[in-house]
Enzyme design. Structure first.
Site, PDB file in Angstrom:
ATOM      1  N   ARG A 211      -8.444   2.741  49.279  1.00  0.00           N
ATOM      2  CA  ARG A 211      -8.575   3.569  48.076  1.00  0.00           C
ATOM      3  C   ARG A 211     -10.037   3.584  47.685  1.00  0.00           C
ATOM      4  NH1 ARG A 211      -9.228   6.243  43.940  1.00  0.00           N
ATOM      5  NH2 ARG A 211      -7.646   6.666  42.354  1.00  0.00           N
ATOM      6  N   GLU A 219      -4.684  15.446  42.999  1.00  0.00           N
ATOM      7  CA  GLU A 219      -3.561  15.282  43.916  1.00  0.00           C
ATOM      8  C   GLU A 219      -3.449  16.530  44.795  1.00  0.00           C
ATOM      9  OE1 GLU A 219      -1.796  12.515  44.233  1.00  0.00           O
ATOM     10  OE2 GLU A 219      -2.964  11.559  42.641  1.00  0.00           O
ATOM     11  N   ARG A 253      -3.300  -1.278  48.576  1.00  0.00           N
ATOM     12  CA  ARG A 253      -4.460  -0.667  49.216  1.00  0.00           C
ATOM     13  C   ARG A 253      -5.728  -1.453  48.875  1.00  0.00           C
ATOM     14  NH1 ARG A 253      -3.864   5.329  46.865  1.00  0.00           N
ATOM     15  NH2 ARG A 253      -3.807   4.017  44.981  1.00  0.00           N
TER      16      ARG A 253
END
Length: 348
Positions: A211, A219, A253
């Site tokens: 990330r 998104e 992540r």
């Protein structure tokens, strides 16, 4: 650490006056090599400077011990000791850790060949294999693979994964592809993957989800979401990345800064107006400036007068999905009630 005979052999046929003039950091390295010669133990505290197993560290000290013995004359100055370490190990991440541990300088003419030191807060660094375009999830997330030959990875590969890799190789050689595919799935379930290397050889690699720290891209379903993903894909596709890892998020992540051929990925995404600065988690002034400049230039998502924030979009859609799921559950209850009512009427 060590004994007089070992130290004498490491410093060569120097006079007492010459030995006394040897720098303290050079002397410390020589003492640790003498100690290693006797005990096969590397010095305590080295793990704070190099992210590698004790087994790997022992290999380095064995190489350094041999190189020191063969040097004529043995290193006497800090620069001479630094050159011996660099020429013997030929691994920048290892070299820098050892040099820092012994307070040895990087020789002036070699400074450019070393990457800059890690910024404050970096826990460790990943150096990835070339990135596949399909590994980019969106404008701020991707999956990378790291060769397990990397010193940080080598000692941590589970034994069952190594066995599965060996069996898979045998299965493929005998053309039992069904067995090979099953073993590949087992390897993948453990967080690893067998990739095709540059010389067409198998490379076992560890999988990491990344990330990008300090930014939040639209998104994929949002305006400019696709453009953001395409830009990050264009930047990293087919290239090896350097990732400075700062921590881990709630989804497992790794949160980090991503560098590609010297380019800072977050800088590019912000300057092109394809990501927001995620102020809630990162207040670095340079990120603030890059977003501000993109806003003023009205590039990317800033072409809109009031672009929707990704975190607000996610919150609204989570709430929307919750209401939809409630409605679906009510319809299911009503259908079940009607079915039971009809079924009971028929029985009468």
């Amino acid at each position: 650490m060590g004994n007089a005979l070992s130290l004498k052999s490491l410093f060569g046929n120097q006079t007492n006056q010459e030995s006394d003039s040897v720098s303290g950091c050079v002397s410390a390295l020589a003492h640790d090599l003498a100690h290693f010669q006797i005990t096969s133990q590397v010095p305590e505290g080295l793990n704070q400077h190099v992210a590698s197993s004790k087994k790997a560290q022992a290999k380095w000290y064995n190489k350094l011990l041999l190189a020191w013995r063969e040097a004529n004359p043995p290193p006497k100055t800090p620069e001479q000791a630094s050159r011996l370490v660099i020429q013997t190990l030929k691994q920048n991440n290892v070299d820098q850790g050892l040099l820092k541990f012994y307070s040895l300088p990087i020789p002036h003419d070699l400074i450019g060949s070393f990457p800059p030191p890690w910024p404050k807060g970096v826990i460790f660094e990943l150096r990835t294999l070339p990135v596949d375009a399909r590994a980019v999830a969106d404008g701020d997330g991707l999956t990378v693979y790291v060769d397990v030959a990397d010193p940080r990875e080598a000692a941590n590969v589970p034994r069952e994964v190594l066995l599965a890799v060996s069996k898979r190789s045998i299965a493929r050689a005998s053309r039992d592809y069904l067995m090979a595919d099953g073993l590949q799935r087992k390897i993948a379930a453990a967080g690893y993957r067998v990739l095709n290397g540059s010389n067409n050889e198998d490379v076992l690699a560890k999988k990491y989800r990344i990330r990008l720290r300090g930014i939040d891209a639209p998104e994929n379903q949002m305006p400019y979401g696709l453009e953001s993903k395409v830009e990050l894909t264009y930047l990293v596709q087919g290239k090896c990345l350097v990732v400075h890892v700062y921590g881990e998020d709630q989804y497992g992540r790794l949160v980090g800064d991503v560098y590609c051929n010297g380019k800072f990925a977050q800088e590019i995404m912000l300057k092109k107006g394809l990501a927001w600065h995620y102020k809630a988690y990162d207040n670095r002034p340079e990120l603030i400036k890059w977003e501000k400049d993109a806003r003023v230039a009205r590039v990317g998502l800033w072409a809109a007068s009031n672009p929707e924030k990704p975190w607000e979009w996610r919150k609204a859609n989570r709430q929307g999905r919750g209401i939809l799921e409630l409605i679906i559950d009510l319809f299911k209850l009503m259908a079940d009630y009607l079915f039971r009512g009809n079924h009971n009427t028929k029985r009468r």
